[in-house]
Design an enzyme around this catalytic site. Structure first.
Site, PDB file in Angstrom:
ATOM      1  N   ASP A  88      -3.786  -6.755   5.135  1.00 29.21           N
ATOM      2  CA  ASP A  88      -4.763  -7.653   5.752  1.00 29.21           C
ATOM      3  C   ASP A  88      -4.730  -9.038   5.125  1.00 29.21           C
ATOM      4  O   ASP A  88      -5.229  -9.994   5.700  1.00 29.21           O
ATOM      5  CB  ASP A  88      -6.175  -7.075   5.590  1.00 29.21           C
ATOM      6  N   ASN A 120       0.866  -1.185   0.000  1.00 26.36           N
ATOM      7  CA  ASN A 120       0.000   0.000   0.000  1.00 26.36           C
ATOM      8  C   ASN A 120       0.901   1.232   0.000  1.00 26.36           C
ATOM      9  O   ASN A 120       2.099   1.131   0.245  1.00 26.36           O
ATOM     10  CB  ASN A 120      -0.954  -0.032   1.205  1.00 26.36           C
TER      11      ASN A 120
HETATM   12  N1  CTP Z   1      -3.548  -3.472  12.036  1.00 25.29           N
HETATM   13  C1  CTP Z   1      -2.760  -4.482  12.547  1.00 25.29           C
HETATM   14  N2  CTP Z   1      -2.659  -5.663  11.885  1.00 25.29           N
HETATM   15  C2  CTP Z   1      -3.323  -5.882  10.728  1.00 25.29           C
HETATM   16  C3  CTP Z   1      -4.131  -4.841  10.198  1.00 25.29           C
HETATM   17  C4  CTP Z   1      -4.222  -3.653  10.885  1.00 25.29           C
HETATM   18  O1  CTP Z   1      -2.157  -4.301  13.604  1.00 25.29           O
HETATM   19  N3  CTP Z   1      -3.193  -7.036  10.098  1.00 25.29           N
HETATM   20  C5  CTP Z   1      -3.630  -2.207  12.795  1.00 25.29           C
HETATM   21  C6  CTP Z   1      -3.044  -1.010  12.109  1.00 25.29           C
HETATM   22  O2  CTP Z   1      -1.677  -0.840  12.457  1.00 25.29           O
HETATM   23  C7  CTP Z   1      -3.893   0.131  12.637  1.00 25.29           C
HETATM   24  C8  CTP Z   1      -5.238  -0.521  12.908  1.00 25.29           C
HETATM   25  O3  CTP Z   1      -4.987  -1.913  12.964  1.00 25.29           O
HETATM   26  O4  CTP Z   1      -3.420   0.641  13.857  1.00 25.29           O
HETATM   27  C9  CTP Z   1      -6.302  -0.235  11.879  1.00 25.29           C
HETATM   28  O5  CTP Z   1      -5.846  -0.550  10.605  1.00 25.29           O
HETATM   29  P1  CTP Z   1      -6.799  -0.346   9.351  1.00 25.29           P
HETATM   30  O6  CTP Z   1      -6.061  -0.774   8.115  1.00 25.29           O
HETATM   31  O7  CTP Z   1      -7.423   1.012   9.384  1.00 25.29           O
HETATM   32  O8  CTP Z   1      -7.979  -1.308   9.678  1.00 25.29           O
HETATM   33  P2  CTP Z   1      -8.221  -2.830   9.603  1.00 25.29           P
HETATM   34  O9  CTP Z   1      -8.325  -3.354  11.005  1.00 25.29           O
HETATM   35  O10 CTP Z   1      -7.229  -3.508   8.718  1.00 25.29           O
HETATM   36  O11 CTP Z   1      -9.686  -2.880   8.996  1.00 25.29           O
HETATM   37  P3  CTP Z   1     -10.231  -2.577   7.519  1.00 25.29           P
HETATM   38  O12 CTP Z   1      -9.067  -2.811   6.589  1.00 25.29           O
HETATM   39  O13 CTP Z   1     -11.325  -3.525   7.368  1.00 25.29           O
HETATM   40  O14 CTP Z   1     -10.665  -1.137   7.554  1.00 25.29           O
END
Ligand code: CTP
Length: 400
Positions: free
Chosen positions: A279, A210
């Site tokens: 993710d 990303n």
């Molecule tokens: N995060 C994490 N581990 C992952 C994904 C996210 O620790 N595998 C943490 C990121 O560092 C951030 C928070 O979760 O502090 C939110 O990340 P974000 O990408 O906004 O959200 P997601 O939980 O991945 O949800 P979505 O992608 O569905 O919005």
């Protein structure tokens, strides 16, 4: 928070090719709201005219103890007493030697003896001169006397040699001075920060990632270190310099980040997860370069560990702060993540906004707290936003 705003800074300039960079440093201090007065050695005036500094600083330049304007006679005391900090950039081997031995034979060295505020010195010279034992010994003496030494950078020097001795860029010196002014309210706290993107490899030459630049996470690490914390930064691939005083652990994939963070969580008091972690990761990683064919390709992906969920589940004493990168419904999504991941605070930003998000130097953050309250910050540079975040961790979480 602007640690330099309203401060009185004395800038000492010595005779070196890098003296031209002091003009830029002066401008940076002024832009940040400081009042700067300049002291030049006689040799410095061979490199940059005092008129330049006079015009930009708006003050006379202090150049000689005697013989000049009668007002100047007690300037070494008046300026030294008024200073919140004195910065010497560039500092030659000569001034370093004199200061280490308490010699006062010109305007700058005399003023320095009267300074009680923080003294920051930026050596700049030929590599062999810098490495000379006498210079190193003098620098050790100055460090022992409480001077902050900003180590020179490495690279090609004006004299043609390559090595240590370059005056760091004005922005770097500025940051180090700002660090000296920061309150030390995080002293004794161990802060673990994650930053940057992760890369999930499909084959040796292709990955899913990303556009996270890492700037926000690095700003948080830097702000915490400036405020006295013991900081570990677990970083995905970025092109950024490690902030001064920060311990950096490099990782590439989400799995590596999970391992690095979970192994260190028990040694942390505060964990701030700024990283944009993937993710999903490819289910299979080819160990050869996948060759193209005429048809399409599909890559099956599986979920990575949500590190923050895992931290939230295992946390004992740690304060846990997350980030939520959203393109819509910021409040609803951020509050949902705060609750689901068992966080103390979450910073939300809309990443599709030009003033905020992945590669920008500024951010427009919204803070959401456990009690459901929120706070909307105006657009500000990422370092200022990092300081406000630390302010809130202190006032809204630690003091409760
Ligand atoms: N995060 C994490 N581990 C992952 C994904 C996210 O620790 N595998 C943490 C990121 O560092 C951030 C928070 O979760 O502090 C939110 O990340 P974000 O990408 O906004 O959200 P997601 O939980 O991945 O949800 P979505 O992608 O569905 O919005």
């Amino acid at each position: 928070m602007k640690p330099i705003s309203g401060k009185q800074i004395v800038l000492g300039v010595c005779g070196g090719i890098a003296a031209y960079k002091s003009v830029e440093l002066l401008r940076l201090f002024q832009k940040a709201g400081a009042d700067v007065k300049v002291v030049m050695t006689e040799n410095a005036q061979q490199f940059v005219g005092s008129m330049t500094f006079e015009a930009i600083s708006g003050h006379p330049v202090f150049r000689e103890m005697y013989g000049g304007n009668p007002d100047a006679q007690m300037r070494h005391i008046a300026w030294a007493e008024a200073a919140d900090a004195v910065v010497i950039a560039p500092a030659t081997a000569n001034i370093i030697g004199k200061l280490a031995n308490g010699i006062a034979d010109d305007a700058l060295t005399t003023l320095m003896l009267a300074v009680t505020a923080p003294k920051i010195i930026c050596p700049s010279m030929n590599t062999h001169m810098y490495e000379n034992r006498a210079v190193q010994r003098n620098l050790d003496v100055l460090e022992g006397d409480g001077y902050v030494i900003v180590d020179p950078g490495e690279g090609e020097l004006a004299c043609g040699s390559v090595g240590a001795g370059r005056l760091p860029e004005p922005e770097y010196i500025f940051d180090r001075v700002a660090g000296v002014f920061s309150p030390k309210d995080f002293k004794g706290k161990r802060v673990l920060v994650t930053a940057g993107p992760t890369r999930e490899f499909i084959d040796p030459v292709r990955f899913v990632s990303n556009p996270s630049s890492g700037k926000m996470g690095y700003a948080v690490a830097k702000a915490a270190a400036d405020r006295g914390a013991d900081v570990t930064l677990v970083s995905g691939p970025t092109g950024l310099e490690t902030p001064f005083g920060v311990r950096r652990v490099d990782v590439v994939s989400a799995a590596e980040m999970a391992e690095a963070v979970l192994a260190r969580m028990n040694d942390a008091d505060i964990i701030i997860k700024v990283a944009a972690v993937a993710d999903y990761t490819p289910m299979e990683k080819a160990n050869y370069k996948i060759k193209k064919t005429d048809g399409g390709i599909s890559v099956s992906m599986e979920r990575t560990v949500d590190i923050l969920v895992e931290l939230g589940r295992r946390k004992t004493h740690q304060i846990l702060v997350g980030f939520a990168a959203e393109t819509q419904d910021l409040k609803k999504n951020a509050l949902e993540k705060l609750k689901r991941k068992n966080l103390d605070m979450i910073a939300g930003n809309l990443v599709n906004d030009s003033s905020s998000g992945f590669n920008s130097d500024t951010n427009k953050l919204n803070f959401f707290y456990k009690d459901g309250s929120m706070e909307e910050l105006p657009e500000m540079d990422k370092e200022a936003a990092a300081h406000v975040m630390l302010d809130r961790i202190t006032s809204r979480i630690i003091r409760r």
